[in-house]
Design an enzyme around this catalytic site. Sequence first.
Site, short mmCIF file in Angstrom:
data_model
loop_
_atom_site.label_atom_id
_atom_site.label_comp_id
_atom_site.label_asym_id
_atom_site.label_seq_id
_atom_site.Cartn_x
_atom_site.Cartn_y
_atom_site.Cartn_z
N CYS A 74 46.99 13.42 70.75
CA CYS A 74 47.72 14.50 70.07
C CYS A 74 49.05 14.79 70.77
O CYS A 74 49.08 15.26 71.91
CB CYS A 74 46.84 15.75 70.04
SG CYS A 74 47.66 17.22 69.44
N CYS A 77 49.65 18.40 71.78
CA CYS A 77 48.81 18.73 72.94
C CYS A 77 49.53 18.36 74.22
O CYS A 77 49.50 19.10 75.21
CB CYS A 77 47.47 18.01 72.87
SG CYS A 77 46.45 18.49 71.46
#
Length: 154
Positions: A74, A77
């Site tokens: 991600c 993230c």
Amino acid sequence: MGNRCARTSCCRKLWSCICCCSNNNNNSYGQTRSQHGSKGKVHPVSRIEKWEEKITEANNHGKILVVNFSAPWCVPCKKIEPVFRDLASRYPSMIFVTVDVEELAEFSNEWNVEATPTVVFLKDGRQMDKLVGAETSELQKKTAAAADLFLRKP
């Protein structure tokens, strides 16, 4: 939409591409990184036993547990990771953990994590706040508010 990744495996690559190509100017990554270069103590959680250890520690010491539900693929993230570490350094009275949603998929579903990153603030095992997406300024505000509540405890 560009500040979070969907958790479904069929959408993972598409979301990663969308997230990677988004341009969010309302973050303070550069500012936070330059002001606070030291790494905070963020505890990785990839097993349920580690989760139980950290939630027990938080509950036993009356601390707020800040949980970052994240995935290795991600992009958003990765964007908030240094900010999350910085917050862990600034707020040692709170416990910061990162849960790998791939390693603990069922557990993440129990916490209604539908996109990554999702940050949940817990007090006494109960959710007090939640942030979905990589809005670093909002993460900083919510963490400061949670710390303020911790300091005001009776």
